[in-house]
Design a protein around this motif. Structure first.
Motif, PDB file in Angstrom:
ATOM      1  N   LYS A  90       0.839  -1.189   0.000  1.00  0.00           N
ATOM      2  CA  LYS A  90       0.000   0.000   0.000  1.00  0.00           C
ATOM      3  C   LYS A  90       0.881   1.249   0.000  1.00  0.00           C
ATOM      4  N   GLN A  91       0.511   2.247  -0.778  1.00  0.00           N
ATOM      5  CA  GLN A  91       1.280   3.480  -0.858  1.00  0.00           C
ATOM      6  C   GLN A  91       1.137   4.273   0.442  1.00  0.00           C
ATOM      7  N   PHE A  92       2.227   4.904   0.870  1.00  0.00           N
ATOM      8  CA  PHE A  92       2.239   5.714   2.082  1.00  0.00           C
ATOM      9  C   PHE A  92       1.323   6.922   1.899  1.00  0.00           C
ATOM     10  N   ASP A  93       0.463   7.172   2.887  1.00  0.00           N
ATOM     11  CA  ASP A  93      -0.511   8.270   2.815  1.00  0.00           C
ATOM     12  C   ASP A  93       0.058   9.512   3.495  1.00  0.00           C
ATOM     13  N   ILE A  94       0.626  10.394   2.705  1.00  0.00           N
ATOM     14  CA  ILE A  94       1.237  11.615   3.228  1.00  0.00           C
ATOM     15  C   ILE A  94       0.200  12.543   3.837  1.00  0.00           C
ATOM     16  N   ILE A 137       6.700  16.582  -3.151  1.00  0.00           N
ATOM     17  CA  ILE A 137       7.999  16.338  -2.518  1.00  0.00           C
ATOM     18  C   ILE A 137       8.223  14.834  -2.383  1.00  0.00           C
ATOM     19  N   GLN A 138       7.215  14.135  -1.877  1.00  0.00           N
ATOM     20  CA  GLN A 138       7.310  12.691  -1.695  1.00  0.00           C
ATOM     21  C   GLN A 138       7.568  11.986  -3.026  1.00  0.00           C
ATOM     22  N   ALA A 139       6.847  12.359  -4.063  1.00  0.00           N
ATOM     23  CA  ALA A 139       7.001  11.715  -5.366  1.00  0.00           C
ATOM     24  C   ALA A 139       8.406  11.918  -5.933  1.00  0.00           C
ATOM     25  N   TYR A 184       9.128  29.687  -1.036  1.00  0.00           N
ATOM     26  CA  TYR A 184       8.698  29.978   0.329  1.00  0.00           C
ATOM     27  C   TYR A 184       7.567  29.046   0.766  1.00  0.00           C
ATOM     28  N   TYR A 185       6.573  28.859  -0.080  1.00  0.00           N
ATOM     29  CA  TYR A 185       5.452  27.995   0.284  1.00  0.00           C
ATOM     30  C   TYR A 185       5.878  26.538   0.426  1.00  0.00           C
ATOM     31  N   TYR A 186       6.809  26.088  -0.405  1.00  0.00           N
ATOM     32  CA  TYR A 186       7.334  24.730  -0.236  1.00  0.00           C
ATOM     33  C   TYR A 186       8.134  24.615   1.050  1.00  0.00           C
ATOM     34  N   LEU A 187       8.861  25.663   1.400  1.00  0.00           N
ATOM     35  CA  LEU A 187       9.607  25.644   2.656  1.00  0.00           C
ATOM     36  C   LEU A 187       8.656  25.530   3.842  1.00  0.00           C
ATOM     37  N   LEU A 188       7.512  26.194   3.786  1.00  0.00           N
ATOM     38  CA  LEU A 188       6.513  26.055   4.847  1.00  0.00           C
ATOM     39  C   LEU A 188       6.015  24.609   4.945  1.00  0.00           C
ATOM     40  N   THR A 189       5.833  23.972   3.817  1.00  0.00           N
ATOM     41  CA  THR A 189       5.405  22.565   3.816  1.00  0.00           C
ATOM     42  C   THR A 189       6.498  21.678   4.399  1.00  0.00           C
ATOM     43  N   VAL A 190       7.740  21.940   4.051  1.00  0.00           N
ATOM     44  CA  VAL A 190       8.855  21.173   4.616  1.00  0.00           C
ATOM     45  C   VAL A 190       8.890  21.340   6.131  1.00  0.00           C
ATOM     46  N   ARG A 191       8.641  22.542   6.603  1.00  0.00           N
ATOM     47  CA  ARG A 191       8.613  22.766   8.061  1.00  0.00           C
ATOM     48  C   ARG A 191       7.511  21.950   8.719  1.00  0.00           C
ATOM     49  N   LEU A 192       6.375  21.811   8.054  1.00  0.00           N
ATOM     50  CA  LEU A 192       5.309  20.967   8.593  1.00  0.00           C
ATOM     51  C   LEU A 192       5.736  19.499   8.642  1.00  0.00           C
ATOM     52  N   LEU A 193       6.404  19.041   7.600  1.00  0.00           N
ATOM     53  CA  LEU A 193       6.897  17.663   7.591  1.00  0.00           C
ATOM     54  C   LEU A 193       7.885  17.428   8.741  1.00  0.00           C
ATOM     55  N   THR A 200       8.700   7.001   2.462  1.00  0.00           N
ATOM     56  CA  THR A 200       8.178   7.608   3.683  1.00  0.00           C
ATOM     57  C   THR A 200       9.130   8.669   4.217  1.00  0.00           C
ATOM     58  N   PRO A 201       8.608   9.693   4.841  1.00  0.00           N
ATOM     59  CA  PRO A 201       9.459  10.756   5.400  1.00  0.00           C
ATOM     60  C   PRO A 201      10.432  10.256   6.471  1.00  0.00           C
ATOM     61  N   TRP A 202      10.139   9.123   7.088  1.00  0.00           N
ATOM     62  CA  TRP A 202      11.052   8.612   8.112  1.00  0.00           C
ATOM     63  C   TRP A 202      12.384   8.184   7.526  1.00  0.00           C
ATOM     64  N   GLY A 203      12.413   7.882   6.245  1.00  0.00           N
ATOM     65  CA  GLY A 203      13.658   7.489   5.597  1.00  0.00           C
ATOM     66  C   GLY A 203      14.423   8.642   4.994  1.00  0.00           C
TER      67      GLY A 203
END
Length: 93
Positions: free
Chosen positions: A3-7, A32-34, A70-79, A44-47
């Motif tokens: 099953k694909q990881f659900d981001i 980002i994941q793709a 900038y908006y991608y950086l905000l998403t990275v901060r959430l990750l 997965t982000p854990w790797g």
């Protein structure tokens, strides 16, 4: 077949803001994941390591506008926030 990881589910605990903002973060996190999965086969982000995210920001967003980066950086901060929350780690800003 695995099953694909659900981001989206992964980010659920740290998403805030309007529905449109949340959907933007989910969409960007999927991109980002793709890209990281395609390049390093790390789904997965854990790797992920810092170098993987830095590669994405530098090489995939290098020719994009300042606002897009900038908006991608905000998403990275959430990750990162979600990873820290899961592991019980706190890093000062």
């Amino acid at each position: 077949m695995s099953k694909q990881f659900d981001i989206e589910l992964f980010l659920t605990g740290v998403l805030t803001g309007s529905h449109a903002t949340q959907q933007r973060h989910v969409r960007q996190a999927k991109i980002i994941q793709a890209e990281i999965t395609k390049r390093w086969q790390l789904e997965t982000p854990w790797g992920w390591q810092r170098k993987h995210v830095a590669w994405f920001l530098d090489h995939r967003l290098g020719n994009r506008s300042e606002a897009t980066r900038y908006y991608y950086l905000l998403t990275v901060r959430l990750l990162v926030s979600r990873l820290q929350k899961n592991m019980g780690i706190r890093i000062a800003n």
